[in-house]
Design a protein around this motif. Structure first.
Motif, PDB file in Angstrom:
ATOM      1  N   THR A   1      21.901   1.060 -46.921  1.00 28.84           N
ATOM      2  CA  THR A   1      20.563   0.504 -46.946  1.00 28.84           C
ATOM      3  C   THR A   1      20.252  -0.033 -45.562  1.00 28.84           C
ATOM      4  O   THR A   1      21.146  -0.283 -44.755  1.00 28.84           O
ATOM      5  CB  THR A   1      20.452  -0.632 -47.978  1.00 28.84           C
ATOM      6  N   MET A   2      18.972  -0.221 -45.286  1.00 30.74           N
ATOM      7  CA  MET A   2      18.541  -0.684 -43.978  1.00 30.74           C
ATOM      8  C   MET A   2      17.999  -2.093 -44.073  1.00 30.74           C
ATOM      9  O   MET A   2      17.179  -2.408 -44.929  1.00 30.74           O
ATOM     10  CB  MET A   2      17.469   0.249 -43.428  1.00 30.74           C
TER      11      MET A   2
ATOM     12  N   GLU B   1      13.120  -7.170 -43.301  1.00 27.27           N
ATOM     13  CA  GLU B   1      12.666  -6.020 -44.093  1.00 27.27           C
ATOM     14  C   GLU B   1      13.890  -5.321 -44.675  1.00 27.27           C
ATOM     15  O   GLU B   1      14.908  -5.168 -44.000  1.00 27.27           O
ATOM     16  CB  GLU B   1      11.874  -5.048 -43.229  1.00 27.27           C
ATOM     17  N   TYR B   2      13.756  -4.880 -45.906  1.00 31.19           N
ATOM     18  CA  TYR B   2      14.903  -4.274 -46.592  1.00 31.19           C
ATOM     19  C   TYR B   2      14.474  -2.972 -47.268  1.00 31.19           C
ATOM     20  O   TYR B   2      13.414  -2.895 -47.874  1.00 31.19           O
ATOM     21  CB  TYR B   2      15.437  -5.246 -47.650  1.00 31.19           C
ATOM     22  N   GLY B   3      15.330  -1.954 -47.133  1.00 31.19           N
ATOM     23  CA  GLY B   3      15.082  -0.696 -47.814  1.00 31.19           C
ATOM     24  C   GLY B   3      14.159   0.235 -47.055  1.00 31.19           C
ATOM     25  O   GLY B   3      13.642  -0.076 -45.983  1.00 31.19           O
ATOM     26  N   GLU B   4      13.936   1.396 -47.646  1.00 31.89           N
ATOM     27  CA  GLU B   4      13.114   2.416 -47.006  1.00 31.89           C
ATOM     28  C   GLU B   4      11.631   2.059 -47.010  1.00 31.89           C
ATOM     29  O   GLU B   4      10.865   2.569 -46.202  1.00 31.89           O
ATOM     30  CB  GLU B   4      13.325   3.760 -47.711  1.00 31.89           C
ATOM     31  N   LYS B   5      11.218   1.179 -47.925  1.00 28.78           N
ATOM     32  CA  LYS B   5       9.811   0.806 -48.014  1.00 28.78           C
ATOM     33  C   LYS B   5       9.453  -0.363 -47.106  1.00 28.78           C
ATOM     34  O   LYS B   5       8.319  -0.832 -47.128  1.00 28.78           O
ATOM     35  CB  LYS B   5       9.462   0.457 -49.466  1.00 28.78           C
TER      36      LYS B   5
END
Length: 220
Positions: A13-14, A94-98
């Motif tokens: 995850t990002m 910010e977390y995740g692709e969205k």
């Protein structure tokens, strides 16, 4: 910056920490503040149900307490608590692709007195020192125990250190197990002061006003 999800080691995850943009992030930060309530992370004597980064053990509670939303601290200005400092910053995570905003922290640097004058080896005295003040750390209840609070604190400390801060300080309640586990445990902060706050309104009483003074009623 990539981090590994503890629940799913294979899946990446990002997590990104960046500066707050009022046009882009205001609504998301306001919603995050509404989701975070006083008392849900060990504050006000409640059980440490969910630590910010996993420092507290999960416990069962027969009755879930509902606290006051922390949104009131903004009083219409996201920078309300740090605006008067010369150096101030607000960071969002910010977390995740969205690119969902799931965390926020505020920080500023201030010059404080060291008490007695400190004599250095060069013979000059340094009575004041620049200190980093970390405020308003929030992590969405649905994204806790993922290391988000840790990254926010690290980035805030680095930002302040780059501006000359020699020390860092934060304030929390004695019953906030999650916050204490993060700062005194992971970041090795040491408690140094326990201020007493006035928790109840002062009783109403009349005060004599000197004749040389006038009281003016101002419009809202």
């Amino acid at each position: 910056m990539g981090v590994m999800d503890e629940a799913e080691p294979v899946k990446k995850t990002m997590l990104r920490v960046r500066g707050f943009d009022v046009e882009r992030d205001l609504r998301a930060v306001e919603e995050l503040e509404r989701l975070c309530q006083v008392g849900l992370s060990g504050d006000q004597g409640s059980d440490p149900v969910a630590d910010l980064d996993g420092g507290a053990k999960k416990t069962r509670s027969s009755k879930k307490k509902k606290g006051m939303s922390l949104y009131v601290e903004q009083i219409g200005d996201p920078f309300a608590r740090v605006r008067h400092a010369t150096d101030n910053v607000m960071l969002v995570a910010e977390y995740g692709e969205k690119d969902e905003v799931v965390g926020v922290i505020k920080a500023c640097t201030r010059m404080v007195s060291r008490g007695k004058k400190q004599q250095s080896f060069s013979g000059s005295s340094k009575q004041f020192v620049k200190v980093a003040c970390l405020l308003g750390l929030r992590v969405s209840p649905s994204h806790r125990r993922l290391g988000i609070a840790t990254e926010l604190v690290r980035h805030a400390e680095s930002w302040c250190a780059a501006r000359g801060a020699a020390y860092a300080t934060m304030a929390t309640t004695e019953s906030n197990a999650a916050s204490l586990a993060l700062f005194t445990g992971r970041f090795a902060y040491a408690p140094f002061r326990r201020p007493v706050f006035l928790g109840h309104p002062v009783h109403r009483h009349r005060v004599r006003i000197p004749r040389a003074h006038r009281v003016l009623r101002l419009p809202p």
